[in-house]
Motif scaffolding. Structure first.
Motif, PDB file in Angstrom:
ATOM      1  N   ARG A  29       0.822  -1.202   0.000  1.00 52.84           N
ATOM      2  CA  ARG A  29       0.000   0.000   0.000  1.00 52.84           C
ATOM      3  C   ARG A  29       0.860   1.258   0.000  1.00 52.84           C
ATOM      4  N   ARG A  30       1.915   1.246   0.800  1.00 59.19           N
ATOM      5  CA  ARG A  30       2.811   2.401   0.865  1.00 59.19           C
ATOM      6  C   ARG A  30       3.536   2.616  -0.461  1.00 59.19           C
ATOM      7  N   ALA A  31       3.947   1.526  -1.114  1.00 55.23           N
ATOM      8  CA  ALA A  31       4.620   1.638  -2.406  1.00 55.23           C
ATOM      9  C   ALA A  31       3.668   2.214  -3.453  1.00 55.23           C
ATOM     10  N   ARG A  32       2.418   1.773  -3.429  1.00 51.13           N
ATOM     11  CA  ARG A  32       1.428   2.284  -4.374  1.00 51.13           C
ATOM     12  C   ARG A  32       1.172   3.765  -4.121  1.00 51.13           C
ATOM     13  N   THR A  33       1.036   4.142  -2.870  1.00 52.51           N
ATOM     14  CA  THR A  33       0.810   5.543  -2.524  1.00 52.51           C
ATOM     15  C   THR A  33       1.965   6.404  -3.005  1.00 52.51           C
ATOM     16  N   ARG A  34       3.170   5.946  -2.792  1.00 53.71           N
ATOM     17  CA  ARG A  34       4.356   6.698  -3.234  1.00 53.71           C
ATOM     18  C   ARG A  34       4.374   6.850  -4.757  1.00 53.71           C
ATOM     19  N   ARG A  35       4.060   5.765  -5.458  1.00 52.42           N
ATOM     20  CA  ARG A  35       4.038   5.794  -6.914  1.00 52.42           C
ATOM     21  C   ARG A  35       2.973   6.772  -7.427  1.00 52.42           C
ATOM     22  N   LEU A  36       1.798   6.773  -6.810  1.00 51.31           N
ATOM     23  CA  LEU A  36       0.735   7.678  -7.232  1.00 51.31           C
ATOM     24  C   LEU A  36       1.113   9.138  -6.990  1.00 51.31           C
ATOM     25  N   ILE A  37       1.755   9.410  -5.880  1.00 52.76           N
ATOM     26  CA  ILE A  37       2.198  10.771  -5.590  1.00 52.76           C
ATOM     27  C   ILE A  37       3.229  11.220  -6.614  1.00 52.76           C
ATOM     28  N   GLN A  38       4.176  10.340  -6.923  1.00 52.60           N
ATOM     29  CA  GLN A  38       5.202  10.685  -7.902  1.00 52.60           C
ATOM     30  C   GLN A  38       4.601  10.938  -9.280  1.00 52.60           C
ATOM     31  N   LYS A  39       3.665  10.100  -9.693  1.00 52.21           N
ATOM     32  CA  LYS A  39       3.031  10.274 -10.993  1.00 52.21           C
ATOM     33  C   LYS A  39       2.207  11.551 -11.028  1.00 52.21           C
ATOM     34  N   GLY A  40       1.521  11.849  -9.947  1.00 54.89           N
ATOM     35  CA  GLY A  40       0.758  13.085  -9.880  1.00 54.89           C
ATOM     36  C   GLY A  40       1.656  14.302  -9.980  1.00 54.89           C
ATOM     37  N   ALA A  41       2.800  14.245  -9.340  1.00 55.83           N
ATOM     38  CA  ALA A  41       3.756  15.354  -9.417  1.00 55.83           C
ATOM     39  C   ALA A  41       4.274  15.536 -10.840  1.00 55.83           C
ATOM     40  N   LEU A  42       4.537  14.446 -11.524  1.00 57.85           N
ATOM     41  CA  LEU A  42       4.983  14.532 -12.922  1.00 57.85           C
ATOM     42  C   LEU A  42       3.882  15.098 -13.820  1.00 57.85           C
ATOM     43  N   LEU A  43       2.657  14.682 -13.571  1.00 58.56           N
ATOM     44  CA  LEU A  43       1.532  15.217 -14.336  1.00 58.56           C
ATOM     45  C   LEU A  43       1.446  16.730 -14.169  1.00 58.56           C
ATOM     46  N   GLU A  44       1.540  17.200 -12.932  1.00 57.93           N
ATOM     47  CA  GLU A  44       1.496  18.641 -12.684  1.00 57.93           C
ATOM     48  C   GLU A  44       2.656  19.355 -13.365  1.00 57.93           C
ATOM     49  N   LYS A  45       3.820  18.765 -13.299  1.00 56.80           N
ATOM     50  CA  LYS A  45       5.016  19.403 -13.851  1.00 56.80           C
ATOM     51  C   LYS A  45       4.940  19.532 -15.374  1.00 56.80           C
ATOM     52  N   TYR A  46       4.682  18.434 -16.063  1.00 59.51           N
ATOM     53  CA  TYR A  46       4.760  18.428 -17.515  1.00 59.51           C
ATOM     54  C   TYR A  46       3.517  18.983 -18.207  1.00 59.51           C
ATOM     55  N   PHE A  47       2.378  18.969 -17.539  1.00 60.64           N
ATOM     56  CA  PHE A  47       1.160  19.514 -18.126  1.00 60.64           C
ATOM     57  C   PHE A  47       0.783  20.851 -17.479  1.00 60.64           C
ATOM     58  N   ASN A  48       1.644  21.341 -16.609  1.00 62.60           N
ATOM     59  CA  ASN A  48       1.384  22.595 -15.914  1.00 62.60           C
ATOM     60  C   ASN A  48      -0.028  22.583 -15.322  1.00 62.60           C
ATOM     61  N   ALA A  49      -0.337  21.511 -14.632  1.00 59.85           N
ATOM     62  CA  ALA A  49      -1.686  21.267 -14.133  1.00 59.85           C
ATOM     63  C   ALA A  49      -1.816  21.591 -12.648  1.00 59.85           C
ATOM     64  N   TYR A  50      -1.064  22.556 -12.165  1.00 61.37           N
ATOM     65  CA  TYR A  50      -1.056  22.871 -10.740  1.00 61.37           C
ATOM     66  C   TYR A  50      -2.412  23.353 -10.237  1.00 61.37           C
ATOM     67  N   ASP A  51      -3.120  24.098 -11.063  1.00 61.82           N
ATOM     68  CA  ASP A  51      -4.371  24.706 -10.609  1.00 61.82           C
ATOM     69  C   ASP A  51      -5.615  23.976 -11.101  1.00 61.82           C
ATOM     70  N   LEU A  52      -5.446  22.842 -11.746  1.00 65.38           N
ATOM     71  CA  LEU A  52      -6.605  22.108 -12.256  1.00 65.38           C
ATOM     72  C   LEU A  52      -7.281  21.314 -11.143  1.00 65.38           C
ATOM     73  N   SER A  53      -8.600  21.238 -11.207  1.00 64.82           N
ATOM     74  CA  SER A  53      -9.340  20.387 -10.275  1.00 64.82           C
ATOM     75  C   SER A  53      -9.178  18.934 -10.714  1.00 64.82           C
ATOM     76  N   VAL A  54      -9.682  18.028  -9.917  1.00 62.94           N
ATOM     77  CA  VAL A  54      -9.621  16.606 -10.266  1.00 62.94           C
ATOM     78  C   VAL A  54     -10.402  16.361 -11.556  1.00 62.94           C
ATOM     79  N   GLU A  55     -11.573  16.979 -11.670  1.00 62.22           N
ATOM     80  CA  GLU A  55     -12.394  16.808 -12.872  1.00 62.22           C
ATOM     81  C   GLU A  55     -11.695  17.370 -14.108  1.00 62.22           C
ATOM     82  N   GLU A  56     -11.077  18.522 -13.975  1.00 65.39           N
ATOM     83  CA  GLU A  56     -10.357  19.124 -15.095  1.00 65.39           C
ATOM     84  C   GLU A  56      -9.148  18.283 -15.499  1.00 65.39           C
TER      85      GLU A  56
END
Length: 71
Positions: A29-56
């Motif tokens: 569970r901890r490994a999955r949580t870490r992986r999801l956080i890392q992927k979310g950070a990459l999504l924000e970085k490369y798509f400049n998605a810092y201010d997008l809602s979950v739906e957006e």
């Protein structure tokens, strides 16, 4: 070895097996949580998605999903 001692040992063995399984599940569970956080950070970085809602964010990903799946 008495029957009571044997039963106690079996109960202790069972409890230890449960503890081991719980630790393994916790590690997964901890490994999955870490992986999801890392992927979310990459999504924000490369798509400049810092201010997008979950739906957006979901709409953004849906827009590019077919392109990514084809590659």
């Amino acid at each position: 070895m008495t029957i009571k001692t044997m039963q106690q040992l079996l109960a202790e063995k069972h409890q230890l097996e449960l503890d081991i399984n719980r630790l393994k599940d916790n590690a997964k569970r901890r490994a999955r949580t870490r992986r999801l956080i890392q992927k979310g950070a990459l999504l924000e970085k490369y798509f400049n998605a810092y201010d997008l809602s979950v739906e957006e964010t979901e709409k953004l990903l849906a827009t590019y999903a077919n392109f990514v799946k084809r590659k």
